[in-house]
Design an enzyme around this catalytic site. Structure first.
Site, PDB file in Angstrom:
ATOM      1  N   ALA A 219     -19.421  37.749  15.357  1.00  0.00           N
ATOM      2  CA  ALA A 219     -19.474  38.426  14.049  1.00  0.00           C
ATOM      3  C   ALA A 219     -19.904  37.411  13.006  1.00  0.00           C
ATOM      4  O   ALA A 219     -19.913  36.205  13.261  1.00  0.00           O
ATOM      5  CB  ALA A 219     -18.111  39.008  13.696  1.00  0.00           C
ATOM      6  N   LYS A 220     -20.281  37.887  11.842  1.00  0.00           N
ATOM      7  CA  LYS A 220     -20.620  36.999  10.729  1.00  0.00           C
ATOM      8  C   LYS A 220     -20.584  37.803   9.449  1.00  0.00           C
ATOM      9  O   LYS A 220     -20.690  39.031   9.466  1.00  0.00           O
ATOM     10  CB  LYS A 220     -22.024  36.397  10.925  1.00  0.00           C
ATOM     11  CG  LYS A 220     -22.201  35.030  10.314  1.00  0.00           C
ATOM     12  CD  LYS A 220     -21.525  33.952  11.148  1.00  0.00           C
ATOM     13  CE  LYS A 220     -21.863  32.568  10.645  1.00  0.00           C
ATOM     14  NZ  LYS A 220     -21.467  31.524  11.594  1.00  0.00           N
ATOM     15  N   GLY A 221     -20.487  37.113   8.341  1.00  0.00           N
ATOM     16  CA  GLY A 221     -20.485  37.831   7.075  1.00  0.00           C
ATOM     17  C   GLY A 221     -20.453  36.885   5.901  1.00  0.00           C
ATOM     18  O   GLY A 221     -20.669  35.686   6.045  1.00  0.00           O
TER      19      GLY A 221
END
Length: 430
Positions: free
Chosen positions: A114-116
């Protein structure tokens, strides 16, 4: 009117997504990946965009946009950093989330990717404002993150302090008897807030180790080898720190403010002390001269460590690179066209999903300690980190030789095959 800078930023972000897809397709073709599994891995599972208001120090309200992209969780909870930067958008988050899936799979961790982050320039806000922004973002994400669902960590322009704010905000939303169970909702926390010894240096130590393993495999001595570092934040500094201990010599550094060079060598610790007192900038350091940013990658050196942002080494500057090795401390610093040029010129690349995986391995150790109520000593953490990275590096080198492919392709093959095996064994619901 769309400015040139805006166009460049947009191209860079789309370029990152294009790069990760091309890297994936290349490896998937080589291993003849099951077409149904390919369809699953080509897309992200969940994409969250949140707009949230925050009151500024002057009393005005500003609305921010935050992102969290969850690519795949077939091997375990989503895992990946949060960055605060003007280039953060949905495409950048997609690309970085995919790289995290391959990185955690390659490292043999029970995680997905995931990333953000938030689209902002943190230099324009006070510490108090950044705290309110972070806490409001955490509240907006709600139950889309969690210690067994999606575990954020620091990334570009975020730190252990950012993680402490997220932890406190997230725990405050839980009932008192549930709070201590959520200590591992984020990793990269300060030691006093449940962080792990060694997590601060894990990414840079990992970059250094992969360079060391590569040198050993080639029977090369790192002593007196000249290296240049792009980005003098956490990753760049710790990589340089360990390389200097090995006897290698840092001759140039580039950061967001500019570029400095000294053929005789730059002291890593002196530069760190100077930059801390100079609002994070390396410019004006007395033991080096300022050079043009455009000349940086073409400097005569042995090793280049890009440890800043994506798409820094391109088809435009790749032909001028004289180094023998590029060790990717950043995510996606080399685009596909540049890589073709570099490999043709006999320059080797330790790919990001291997080279900078020390960070997520260190995060995994922190998560485990929080989960099990344990506290490990620094030497224990570093020892375990070295063992895990050595395993990954050896696998990549063997696959590279067996398949007659470059290191990035080998790393992707290992990562994708592990995911393919999981899907083949588990099947698809329903």
């Amino acid at each position: 009117m769309i400015t040139k800078t805006h166009k460049n930023k947009k191209a860079q972000k789309q370029g990152m997504l294009n790069n990760v897809m091309r890297q994936f397709d290349n490896a998937a073709d080589i291993i003849d990946l099951n077409p149904n599994i390919r369809k699953i891995l080509e897309v992200t599972n969940n994409e969250l965009v949140v707009h949230f208001p925050v009151r500024m120090d002057n009393g005005e309200v500003e609305v921010f946009t935050g992102y969290r992209v969850q690519h795949n969780n077939s091997l375990g909870p989503y895992k990946g950093g949060l960055r605060y930067h003007p280039t953060v958008d949905i495409d950048a988050a997609r690309a970085l989330a995919m790289w995290m899936t391959w990185k955690t799979s390659l490292a043999g961790l029970p995680y997905g990717g995931a990333k953000g982050g938030i689209q902002l320039d943190p230099n324009k806000y006070s510490i108090a404002e950044l705290e309110r922004i972070t806490r409001r973002f955490t509240y907006a994400l709600g139950d889309n993150i969690g210690p067994e669902l999606d575990i954020p960590a620091p990334d570009v322009n975020t730190s252990s302090q950012t993680m402490a704010w997220i932890l406190d905000t997230y725990m405050s939303t839980k009932s008192p008897n549930e709070r201590s169970k959520n200590m591992h909702v984020v990793t990269g926390k300060p030691l006093g807030a449940g962080g792990s010894e060694g997590r601060d240096r894990a990414t840079g130590f990992g970059v250094y180790l992969t360079i060391k393993f590569w040198a050993e495999s080639k029977k090369i001595n790192l002593k007196h080898k000249r290296y240049i570092v792009q980005g003098f934040g956490n990753v760049g500094y710790w990589t340089a720190h360990f390389l200097e201990q090995e006897g290698a010599k840092m001759i140039a550094v580039q950061d967001a403010y500019g570029c400095i060079h000294n053929e005789k060598g730059i002291s890593v610790e002196k530069l760190l002390t100077y930059s801390k007192a100079n609002k994070g900038s390396i410019l004006g350091f007395s033991d080096a001269e300022i050079i043009n940013n455009s000349d940086f990658f073409g400097l005569d050196c042995d090793i280049i460590v890009p440890a800043a942002l994506g798409n820094q080494i391109t088809a435009k500057n790749a032909p001028y690179i004289k180094a023998n090795l590029i060790a990717e401390g950043a995510n996606g610093p080399t685009d596909v066209e540049a890589e073709e040029i570099l490999l043709k010129n006999g320059i080797e690349i330790i790919p990001d999903i291997l080279c900078n995986s020390g960070g997520v391995i260190g995060s995994y150790f922190e998560w485990l300690q929080n989960r099990n109520g344990e506290i490990w000593q620094l030497d224990e953490v570093m020892q375990k980190l070295e063992k895990k990275l050595k395993e990954s590096f050896t696998k990549v080198m063997l696959t590279s030789i067996e398949r007659d492919v470059d290191m990035r392709t080998a790393a992707f093959i290992i990562a994708i095959e592990r995911l393919e095996e999981a899907y083949t064994q588990r099947g698809i619901f329903p």
